[in-house]
Enzyme design. Structure first.
Site, mmCIF file in Angstrom:
data_model
loop_
_atom_site.group_PDB
_atom_site.id
_atom_site.type_symbol
_atom_site.label_atom_id
_atom_site.label_comp_id
_atom_site.label_asym_id
_atom_site.label_seq_id
_atom_site.Cartn_x
_atom_site.Cartn_y
_atom_site.Cartn_z
ATOM 1 N N ASP A 31 43.038 63.641 32.588
ATOM 2 C CA ASP A 31 43.150 64.895 33.341
ATOM 3 C C ASP A 31 42.906 64.680 34.827
ATOM 4 O O ASP A 31 42.474 65.585 35.525
ATOM 5 C CB ASP A 31 42.138 65.915 32.792
ATOM 6 C CG ASP A 31 42.768 67.294 32.643
ATOM 7 O OD1 ASP A 31 43.997 67.401 32.803
ATOM 8 O OD2 ASP A 31 42.017 68.249 32.379
ATOM 9 N N HIS A 69 44.892 37.073 45.956
ATOM 10 C CA HIS A 69 44.815 38.523 45.778
ATOM 11 C C HIS A 69 43.671 38.889 44.823
ATOM 12 O O HIS A 69 43.827 39.710 43.924
ATOM 13 C CB HIS A 69 46.148 39.077 45.277
ATOM 14 C CG HIS A 69 47.231 39.023 46.308
ATOM 15 N ND1 HIS A 69 48.570 39.156 45.999
ATOM 16 C CD2 HIS A 69 47.182 38.840 47.648
ATOM 17 C CE1 HIS A 69 49.290 39.060 47.109
ATOM 18 N NE2 HIS A 69 48.474 38.874 48.122
ATOM 19 N N ASP A 129 39.458 40.346 53.133
ATOM 20 C CA ASP A 129 40.780 40.789 53.579
ATOM 21 C C ASP A 129 40.821 42.293 53.322
ATOM 22 O O ASP A 129 40.957 42.733 52.179
ATOM 23 C CB ASP A 129 41.853 40.054 52.789
ATOM 24 C CG ASP A 129 43.267 40.327 53.291
ATOM 25 O OD1 ASP A 129 43.478 41.354 53.947
ATOM 26 O OD2 ASP A 129 44.165 39.511 52.997
ATOM 27 N N ASP A 132 45.339 45.360 58.904
ATOM 28 C CA ASP A 132 45.255 44.255 57.938
ATOM 29 C C ASP A 132 44.511 43.104 58.604
ATOM 30 O O ASP A 132 45.074 42.399 59.442
ATOM 31 C CB ASP A 132 46.674 43.843 57.533
ATOM 32 C CG ASP A 132 46.701 42.844 56.385
ATOM 33 O OD1 ASP A 132 45.624 42.442 55.917
ATOM 34 O OD2 ASP A 132 47.810 42.460 55.976
ATOM 35 N N HIS A 192 51.145 30.215 51.171
ATOM 36 C CA HIS A 192 51.765 31.489 51.561
ATOM 37 C C HIS A 192 52.395 31.373 52.942
ATOM 38 O O HIS A 192 52.270 30.346 53.627
ATOM 39 C CB HIS A 192 50.747 32.632 51.515
ATOM 40 C CG HIS A 192 49.533 32.424 52.368
ATOM 41 N ND1 HIS A 192 49.543 32.567 53.743
ATOM 42 C CD2 HIS A 192 48.253 32.114 52.045
ATOM 43 C CE1 HIS A 192 48.328 32.355 54.224
ATOM 44 N NE2 HIS A 192 47.523 32.066 53.210
ATOM 45 N N HIS A 227 53.590 38.820 57.940
ATOM 46 C CA HIS A 227 54.561 39.818 57.490
ATOM 47 C C HIS A 227 54.584 40.951 58.499
ATOM 48 O O HIS A 227 53.647 41.130 59.300
ATOM 49 C CB HIS A 227 54.192 40.341 56.098
ATOM 50 C CG HIS A 227 52.750 40.786 55.982
ATOM 51 N ND1 HIS A 227 52.308 42.016 56.434
ATOM 52 C CD2 HIS A 227 51.657 40.153 55.487
ATOM 53 C CE1 HIS A 227 51.006 42.114 56.215
ATOM 54 N NE2 HIS A 227 50.576 41.009 55.649
ATOM 55 N N HIS A 229 52.888 45.535 53.885
ATOM 56 C CA HIS A 229 54.011 44.617 53.980
ATOM 57 C C HIS A 229 55.202 45.479 54.368
ATOM 58 O O HIS A 229 55.924 45.995 53.512
ATOM 59 C CB HIS A 229 54.245 43.888 52.658
ATOM 60 C CG HIS A 229 53.198 42.860 52.355
ATOM 61 N ND1 HIS A 229 53.236 42.054 51.239
ATOM 62 C CD2 HIS A 229 52.083 42.486 53.035
ATOM 63 C CE1 HIS A 229 52.194 41.244 51.237
ATOM 64 N NE2 HIS A 229 51.471 41.501 52.317
ATOM 65 N N GLU A 250 48.357 34.929 59.840
ATOM 66 C CA GLU A 250 47.283 34.704 58.882
ATOM 67 C C GLU A 250 47.362 33.338 58.192
ATOM 68 O O GLU A 250 47.564 33.263 56.976
ATOM 69 C CB GLU A 250 47.274 35.815 57.826
ATOM 70 C CG GLU A 250 48.638 36.103 57.188
ATOM 71 C CD GLU A 250 48.559 37.207 56.152
ATOM 72 O OE1 GLU A 250 47.759 37.090 55.215
ATOM 73 O OE2 GLU A 250 49.317 38.189 56.298
ATOM 74 N N TYR A 294 43.093 26.585 51.271
ATOM 75 C CA TYR A 294 42.401 26.888 50.030
ATOM 76 C C TYR A 294 42.306 25.600 49.208
ATOM 77 O O TYR A 294 43.335 25.054 48.785
ATOM 78 C CB TYR A 294 43.157 27.961 49.241
ATOM 79 C CG TYR A 294 43.610 29.116 50.124
ATOM 80 C CD1 TYR A 294 42.799 30.223 50.329
ATOM 81 C CD2 TYR A 294 44.854 29.060 50.780
ATOM 82 C CE1 TYR A 294 43.211 31.261 51.150
ATOM 83 C CE2 TYR A 294 45.269 30.094 51.602
ATOM 84 C CZ TYR A 294 44.443 31.185 51.796
ATOM 85 O OH TYR A 294 44.842 32.207 52.613
ATOM 86 N N ARG A 346 40.860 32.066 55.303
ATOM 87 C CA ARG A 346 42.020 32.707 55.915
ATOM 88 C C ARG A 346 41.530 33.495 57.120
ATOM 89 O O ARG A 346 40.467 34.123 57.077
ATOM 90 C CB ARG A 346 42.739 33.619 54.919
ATOM 91 C CG ARG A 346 44.017 34.253 55.473
ATOM 92 C CD ARG A 346 44.908 34.859 54.384
ATOM 93 N NE ARG A 346 44.300 35.962 53.652
ATOM 94 C CZ ARG A 346 43.866 35.861 52.406
ATOM 95 N NH1 ARG A 346 43.908 34.703 51.747
ATOM 96 N NH2 ARG A 346 43.343 36.914 51.793
ATOM 97 N N GLU A 385 43.130 36.346 59.790
ATOM 98 C CA GLU A 385 44.313 37.204 59.945
ATOM 99 C C GLU A 385 44.074 38.269 61.001
ATOM 100 O O GLU A 385 43.044 38.944 61.013
ATOM 101 C CB GLU A 385 44.630 37.883 58.617
ATOM 102 C CG GLU A 385 45.801 38.854 58.667
ATOM 103 C CD GLU A 385 46.047 39.515 57.326
ATOM 104 O OE1 GLU A 385 47.153 40.028 57.114
ATOM 105 O OE2 GLU A 385 45.117 39.517 56.482
#
Length: 438
Positions: free
Chosen positions: A38, A242, A259, A270, A349, A353, A360, A383, A387, A405, A407
Site C-alpha cells: 500500500d 556499484h 560515490d 555526482d 570503466h 559520462h 548518466h 572519474e 581497484y 576513485r 570523481e
C-alpha cells in the site's frame, strides 16, 4: 532553487523550431510505481517531460504542434478531485496548467480518447519515444487506428513515426545558464556533504552512518533526493563499482570510497572521494591514490573545446598504465599492455559520462562513427579509478583490497574546463588535514 517557467518556454520554442511543418511531438510523464502493498516509491518525473514543462504530476502527456492555430503547447493532466486531493495532494488541473505552466490548451486525462485522434489528424510525422512505455504504445496505436478509420471522411493519420531522442537529447546536452546555476548549487551541497562525512569518519562506524550524514545534510539544504543510490564502500567493498549495501563496519587501516551526489530540481551532481577510515593513508594507499589523482588532474587539464571525447579516456588509460608499471603492478611496455587490455584488471570503466537531469545524462558520444569533440556547455564527470581485487594473488598482499576513485563534475567552457565540485578536498594533505578536525 527552481528553474523559472520562462526557461521552459524557451526550451519548447527551441524544440518547436526543429520540428518540421506537419509534425507533432508527444512526450509522456512518469507514472507512480508501487513499492509494496500500500505504498509507492517517491515520484520522480520523467526527465524529458520535466525539461520541457517543469510539471511534476504523474501520467501527464505533452503534445507540441508547430504552427497550430489553437496553440502549440497542449498538456493533458490528471483531473482535479477535491476528495482525492485530501489524500494525495493538490493537482493543478487544466486551469492550473494554463495559468502556471504556460500551456496554450490543457485537458484532463479523461479527455485523451476524444482529443488525441483529433490532434493527430492531418499530421504527417509523429515524434514519439516508441518502446519506452508499452501501455502508452498501445494507446498511441489505438489513436492512430481511430484516425485511419476515418480516412473516407478525409482524415489523415501520421505516415512516419520518428524517435524524438535525437532532437531533444542533443538540446539537453548543452546546459543553459539557468541549468548551470542549479547544477552548481547541487554540486556545492554535495561537496559539503562529502566534507561532513570525512570529518565524521572513524573506525568502528558503519558505512550507512556516513551515508546518513550525506543524505541528511543534502535534505537540510533543500535537496530531498539523491541522484542515485549512494555508494559507501569500506575496504574491499570499494572495489565493487556499484556497491550499495552500505552495511559493513569501517575498519582501522582501510580506505572508504564514497560515490554520492544530491539531486536539485531534477538536476544531478555526482562526486566520488576516497579517504582513509583512520585519517591517515598507508604507503600503498598513498601511492595508488596519488596516481589516480595525478591522472584525474591531467584529464581535467586536457579538457577544452575541440578535443574528442574519447581522447580524455585514452589519456587516463595511458597515465594509469604508466603508473601501474612504475609501482610494479604491471610488467611490460605501456603500449603493448594497453593494446592487450592488461590495465582492465585494475581500471575497468570509462573516464566519465555526460551529467545533467540524469546522472548518466543523454547525448550522443559519437557522430557517424567518430568520437564527438567537446563543446562549451557540456557537463561531464571525470572519474579515473584503480581497484585491486582482494583475491588478486598476482600482486603483493599489501596492495590487495584497495579501491580508489576520484570523481568531479566538470563543465566545458570556451577557455577549457570549470570544476563544479571543487568544494571537497582531494589532495592527500588536504584530506588528512580535514579529517584531523573530527
Amino acid at each position: 532553487m527552481k528553474i523559472a517557467q520562462d526557461e521552459y518556454a524557451r526550451r519548447r520554442a527551441a524544440l518547436l523550431q526543429q520540428l518540421p511543418a506537419g509534425s507533432v511531438a508527444l512526450v509522456s510523464a512518469s507514472h507512480l510505481k508501487s513499492r509494496n502493498r500500500d505504498a509507492e516509491y517517491a515520484f520522480r518525473q520523467d526527465s524529458d517531460f520535466y525539461y520541457l514543462t517543469g510539471f511534476n504530476e504523474p501520467d501527464a502527456l505533452l503534445l507540441l504542434s508547430p504552427g497550430r492555430a489553437e496553440g502549440e503547447f497542449v498538456l493533458f493532466c490528471p483531473p482535479r478531485d477535491p476528495q482525492m486531493e485530501v489524500w494525495t495532494g493538490y493537482r493543478a488541473g487544466p486551469e492550473g496548467c494554463v495559468r502556471d505552466f504556460g500551456a496554450d490548451q490543457a485537458f484532463t486525462l479523461n479527455e485523451l480518447e476524444q482529443q488525441m485522434p483529433q490532434l493527430l489528424d492531418g499530421v504527417h510525422r509523429l515524434y514519439y519515444a516508441l518502446g519506452s512505455d508499452e501501455a502508452l504504445d498501445a494507446r498511441v496505436r489505438g489513436w492512430l487506428n481511430q484516425v485511419r478509420a476515418q480516412a473516407r471522411q478525409g482524415a489523415q493519420a501520421p505516415e512516419e513515426l520518428v524517435l524524438l531522442d535525437n532532437l531533444l537529447h542533443e538540446q539537453r546536452l548543452f546546459k543553459s545558464e539557468a541549468e548551470l546555476r542549479v547544477m552548481r548549487r547541487a554540486a556545492e551541497i554535495s561537496a559539503e556533504a562529502h566534507c561532513r562525512a570525512m570529518r565524521l569518519c572513524r573506525p568502528g562506524l558503519f558505512e550507512y552512518q556516513l551515508e546518513a550524514e550525506i543524505t541528511a545534510y543534502s535534505m537540510q539544504q533543500g535537496a530531498r533526493f539523491q541522484a542515485y543510490s549512494p555508494i559507501v564502500g569500506g575496504g574491499a567493498n570499494g572495489c565493487i563499482l556499484h556497491y550499495i549495501e552500505n552495511t559493513a563496519e569501517l575498519r582501522d587501516g582501510d580506505l572508504v570510497l564514497i560515490d554520492a551526489g544530491c539531486e536539485l530540481d531534477n538536476y544531478a551532481s555526482d562526486i566520488t572521494r576516497t579517504f582513509p577510515v583512520n585519517g591517515r593513508f598507508s604507503p600503498e594507499q598513498k601511492a595508488l591514490y596519488q596516481l589516480v589523482l595525478d591522472t584525474q588532474l591531467a584529464c581535467i587539464d586536457a579538457m577544452r573545446p575541440g578535443v574528442p571525447w574519447n581522447r580524455i579516456h585514452d589519456l587516463s588509460v595511458e597515465l594509469l598504465t604508466e603508473g601501474l608499471i612504475k609501482l610494479g603492478l604491471l610488467q611490460g611496455a605501456r603500449d603493448a599492455l594497453i593494446e592487450e587490455g592488461a590495465y582492465r584488471r585494475f581500471y575497468m570503466h570509462r573516464i566519465g559520462h555526460w551529467l545533467g537531469m540524469d546522472v548518466h545524462d543523454v547525448g550522443q558520444y559519437k557522430f557517424n562513427g567518430d568520437w564527438r569533440p567537446l563543446e562549451p556547455g557540456m557537463v561531464m564527470t571525470i572519474e579515473p579509478g584503480l581497484y585491486v581485487a582482494p583475491d588478486d594473488e598476482s600482486v603483493a598482499p599489501e596492495w590487495r583490497g584497495i579501491g580508489i576513485r576520484i570523481e568531479d563534475d566538470v563543465l566545458v567552457t570556451e577557455q577549457g574546463a570549470e570544476v563544479l565540485t571543487g568544494g571537497v578536498p582531494k589532495t592527500i594533505a588536504d584530506i588528512e588535514a580535514l579529517m584531523a578536525q573530527n
